[in-house]
Scaffold this motif. Structure first.
Motif, PDB file in Angstrom:
ATOM      1  N   LYS A  61       0.842  -1.196   0.000  1.00 30.66           N
ATOM      2  CA  LYS A  61       0.000   0.000   0.000  1.00 30.66           C
ATOM      3  C   LYS A  61       0.884   1.254   0.000  1.00 30.66           C
ATOM      4  N   LYS A  62       1.910   1.235   0.834  1.00 31.74           N
ATOM      5  CA  LYS A  62       2.826   2.379   0.921  1.00 31.74           C
ATOM      6  C   LYS A  62       3.411   2.709  -0.458  1.00 31.74           C
ATOM      7  N   HIS A  63       3.729   1.664  -1.227  1.00 34.14           N
ATOM      8  CA  HIS A  63       4.341   1.874  -2.551  1.00 34.14           C
ATOM      9  C   HIS A  63       3.292   1.939  -3.668  1.00 34.14           C
ATOM     10  N   ASP A  64       2.029   1.862  -3.276  1.00 34.49           N
ATOM     11  CA  ASP A  64       0.926   1.922  -4.229  1.00 34.49           C
ATOM     12  C   ASP A  64       1.057   0.829  -5.318  1.00 34.49           C
ATOM     13  N   ILE A  65       1.311  -0.386  -4.872  1.00 32.19           N
ATOM     14  CA  ILE A  65       1.504  -1.502  -5.808  1.00 32.19           C
ATOM     15  C   ILE A  65       0.402  -2.534  -5.627  1.00 32.19           C
ATOM     16  N   LYS A  66      -0.150  -2.997  -6.759  1.00 36.05           N
ATOM     17  CA  LYS A  66      -1.106  -4.103  -6.708  1.00 36.05           C
ATOM     18  C   LYS A  66      -0.364  -5.365  -7.131  1.00 36.05           C
ATOM     19  N   ALA A  67      -0.364  -6.347  -6.251  1.00 34.44           N
ATOM     20  CA  ALA A  67       0.407  -7.581  -6.501  1.00 34.44           C
ATOM     21  C   ALA A  67      -0.549  -8.745  -6.774  1.00 34.44           C
ATOM     22  N   THR A  68       0.041  -9.898  -7.035  1.00 34.57           N
ATOM     23  CA  THR A  68      -0.732 -11.140  -7.150  1.00 34.57           C
ATOM     24  C   THR A  68      -0.191 -12.136  -6.132  1.00 34.57           C
ATOM     25  N   GLY A  69      -1.085 -12.767  -5.376  1.00 33.52           N
ATOM     26  CA  GLY A  69      -0.656 -13.764  -4.399  1.00 33.52           C
ATOM     27  C   GLY A  69      -1.241 -15.117  -4.756  1.00 33.52           C
ATOM     28  N   PHE A  70      -0.435 -16.143  -4.659  1.00 32.80           N
ATOM     29  CA  PHE A  70      -0.888 -17.505  -4.975  1.00 32.80           C
ATOM     30  C   PHE A  70      -1.170 -18.254  -3.674  1.00 32.80           C
ATOM     31  N   VAL A  71      -2.380 -18.788  -3.590  1.00 27.91           N
ATOM     32  CA  VAL A  71      -2.888 -19.283  -2.305  1.00 27.91           C
ATOM     33  C   VAL A  71      -2.740 -20.792  -2.157  1.00 27.91           C
ATOM     34  N   ASN A  72      -2.313 -21.187  -0.962  1.00 28.76           N
ATOM     35  CA  ASN A  72      -2.291 -22.587  -0.526  1.00 28.76           C
ATOM     36  C   ASN A  72      -3.360 -22.749   0.537  1.00 28.76           C
ATOM     37  N   GLU A  73      -4.559 -23.086   0.121  1.00 32.71           N
ATOM     38  CA  GLU A  73      -5.634 -23.145   1.126  1.00 32.71           C
ATOM     39  C   GLU A  73      -5.375 -24.224   2.168  1.00 32.71           C
ATOM     40  N   GLY A  74      -4.695 -25.295   1.749  1.00 38.84           N
ATOM     41  CA  GLY A  74      -4.457 -26.424   2.659  1.00 38.84           C
ATOM     42  C   GLY A  74      -3.654 -26.033   3.893  1.00 38.84           C
ATOM     43  N   HIS A  75      -2.892 -24.982   3.794  1.00 39.89           N
ATOM     44  CA  HIS A  75      -2.054 -24.588   4.940  1.00 39.89           C
ATOM     45  C   HIS A  75      -2.892 -24.205   6.159  1.00 39.89           C
ATOM     46  N   LEU A  76      -4.088 -23.692   5.883  1.00 40.27           N
ATOM     47  CA  LEU A  76      -4.948 -23.303   7.009  1.00 40.27           C
ATOM     48  C   LEU A  76      -6.237 -24.115   7.011  1.00 40.27           C
ATOM     49  N   LYS A  77      -6.131 -25.407   6.647  1.00 36.21           N
ATOM     50  CA  LYS A  77      -7.357 -26.221   6.585  1.00 36.21           C
ATOM     51  C   LYS A  77      -8.005 -26.363   7.970  1.00 36.21           C
ATOM     52  N   ASP A  78      -7.193 -26.212   9.037  1.00 39.00           N
ATOM     53  CA  ASP A  78      -7.757 -26.321  10.387  1.00 39.00           C
ATOM     54  C   ASP A  78      -8.251 -24.974  10.925  1.00 39.00           C
ATOM     55  N   ASN A  79      -8.036 -23.922  10.155  1.00 45.76           N
ATOM     56  CA  ASN A  79      -8.466 -22.604  10.628  1.00 45.76           C
ATOM     57  C   ASN A  79      -9.061 -21.805   9.456  1.00 45.76           C
ATOM     58  N   PRO A  80     -10.183 -22.307   8.918  1.00 46.87           N
ATOM     59  CA  PRO A  80     -10.761 -21.657   7.727  1.00 46.87           C
ATOM     60  C   PRO A  80     -11.163 -20.209   7.957  1.00 46.87           C
ATOM     61  N   LYS A  81     -11.472 -19.878   9.202  1.00 43.28           N
ATOM     62  CA  LYS A  81     -11.885 -18.502   9.522  1.00 43.28           C
ATOM     63  C   LYS A  81     -10.714 -17.543   9.288  1.00 43.28           C
ATOM     64  N   LEU A  82      -9.538 -17.965   9.764  1.00 37.37           N
ATOM     65  CA  LEU A  82      -8.345 -17.123   9.586  1.00 37.37           C
ATOM     66  C   LEU A  82      -7.982 -17.027   8.102  1.00 37.37           C
ATOM     67  N   LEU A  83      -8.072 -18.179   7.398  1.00 35.97           N
ATOM     68  CA  LEU A  83      -7.761 -18.171   5.963  1.00 35.97           C
ATOM     69  C   LEU A  83      -8.662 -17.170   5.246  1.00 35.97           C
ATOM     70  N   LYS A  84      -9.950 -17.233   5.531  1.00 38.05           N
ATOM     71  CA  LYS A  84     -10.891 -16.355   4.846  1.00 38.05           C
ATOM     72  C   LYS A  84     -10.601 -14.893   5.173  1.00 38.05           C
ATOM     73  N   SER A  85     -10.268 -14.615   6.418  1.00 33.73           N
ATOM     74  CA  SER A  85     -10.052 -13.201   6.763  1.00 33.73           C
ATOM     75  C   SER A  85      -8.761 -12.683   6.117  1.00 33.73           C
ATOM     76  N   LEU A  86      -7.729 -13.528   6.011  1.00 29.53           N
ATOM     77  CA  LEU A  86      -6.484 -13.070   5.361  1.00 29.53           C
ATOM     78  C   LEU A  86      -6.707 -12.855   3.861  1.00 29.53           C
ATOM     79  N   LEU A  87      -7.416 -13.808   3.240  1.00 34.89           N
ATOM     80  CA  LEU A  87      -7.684 -13.672   1.793  1.00 34.89           C
ATOM     81  C   LEU A  87      -8.532 -12.432   1.521  1.00 34.89           C
ATOM     82  N   THR A  88      -9.463 -12.165   2.422  1.00 33.14           N
ATOM     83  CA  THR A  88     -10.315 -10.982   2.256  1.00 33.14           C
ATOM     84  C   THR A  88      -9.463  -9.706   2.316  1.00 33.14           C
TER      85      THR A  88
END
Ligand code: ZN
Length: 319
Positions: A61-88
């Motif tokens: 945000k500081k550098h005003d850059i829009k990036a692309t992130g590649f997601v590993n949903e399996g990493h947070l399979k035990d915490n879907p709430k946290l995964l969803k909030s980070l992706l959001t």
């Protein structure tokens, strides 16, 4: 499929004729991150994951850059709430969310069907966050894109059916090698030792940038838009500001992955490789053979030893 490629190339060429000389020679780059929510060699607390992701986002945000992130949903399979909030967070801040499989599988060790199923599974939460927007980018774990031309082609076809394009990498800096010892030292509260690893990492990153700029100017007549691959980790959370500042001082303009992938260089076919390697190497080996790849800077053997020891320590969960 062929028709699409040709039309992309024609479009890109037509667009370039409208550019003036300085725009034509402008250096451009897209920033990408693998392994949202975290590069997964060891376990970090939910609190650490949150802090790392939010710090990366604040720096973008500081550098005003829009990036692309590649997601590993399996990493947070035990915490879907946290995964969803980070992706959001990534999504609402205007970044693009790509697929990196659910389980971080190697295509070279998995049959195509299982691999494609894992990719589909890895889109579940991301697609829910994206809503009407369709996920379109894919980065293969370990950059394993097929060991033979036949399996490479089969992967491209499978991805095409899922509406995904494989996103190449043209610059990377072996960040994971330096990240593990850096994280251990921070956890041990040895801040100045951690600072040493960060310094080594940034020096190495500059050496890699120099090398890739040199290599691509040997391979192409004009600058190509680059794709930098970084991983979501503590070291990058703390180094991204310096890396982006360096790229700016080298004269790079940051642009979206959509724009970068329109360049015809990204539509050219490459031969398959048994090992995971960036696309500058693949293009050069498939075609021009102009670069002495033996001179590509590598982390020192000490850096690899420190990395291995740090992974062992982190996996013991002592810290
Ligand atoms: Zn990965």
């Amino acid at each position: 499929m062929k028709l699409i490629k040709v039309s992309v190339a024609i479009y890109a060429c037509t667009t370039m004729t409208h550019l003036n000389a300085s725009e034509y020679h402008q250096k451009k780059i897209s920033i990408t991150f693998d392994d949202i929510p975290i590069h997964g060699e060891f376990t970090l607390s939910a609190e650490s994951l949150k802090k790392i992701n939010l710090k990366l986002l604040a720096t973008l945000k500081k550098h005003d850059i829009k990036a692309t992130g590649f997601v590993n949903e399996g990493h947070l399979k035990d915490n879907p709430k946290l995964l969803k909030s980070l992706l959001t967070e990534w999504q609402t801040q205007g970044h693009s969310l790509g697929n990196h499989t659910f389980s971080h599988l190697s295509y070279h060790k998995t049959d195509l069907n299982t691999y494609l199923k894992d990719i589909k599974k890895g889109s579940t939460t991301t697609q829910a966050v994206l809503g009407n927007q369709k996920q379109k980018f894919f980065r293969p774990p370990y950059l394993h894109a097929g060991e033979t031309n036949k399996t490479q082609h089969a992967l491209f076809q499978g991805l095409h059916q899922l509406g995904l394009s494989l996103v190449p990498v043209t610059m990377e800096n072996a960040d994971y090698v330096f990240d593990a010892p850096y994280t251990v030292k921070l956890k041990e509260k040895q801040v100045s030792m951690a600072g040493e690893y960060k310094k080594q990492y940034l020096t190495f990153t500059e050496a890699r940038f120099d090398f890739y700029e040199n290599a691509s100017s040997k391979m192409f007549d004009t600058p190509i838009p680059h794709v930098l691959m970084l991983h979501v980790n503590q070291l990058n959370a703390d180094s991204l500001d310096a890396i982006l500042t360096s790229l700016k001082s080298r004269g790079y303009l940051f642009q979206s992955l959509d724009k970068t992938l329109q360049h015809p260089v990204y539509s050219q076919p490459t031969q398959a490789f048994k090992f995971g390697i960036h696309w500058l190497f693949r293009w050069d080996k498939s075609k021009s053979n102009k670069v002495n790849w033996a001179t590509e800077p590598e982390p020192s053997s000490n850096a690899f030893v420190d990395h291995q020891q740090a992974i062992t320590t982190l996996n013991k969960g002592k810290l």
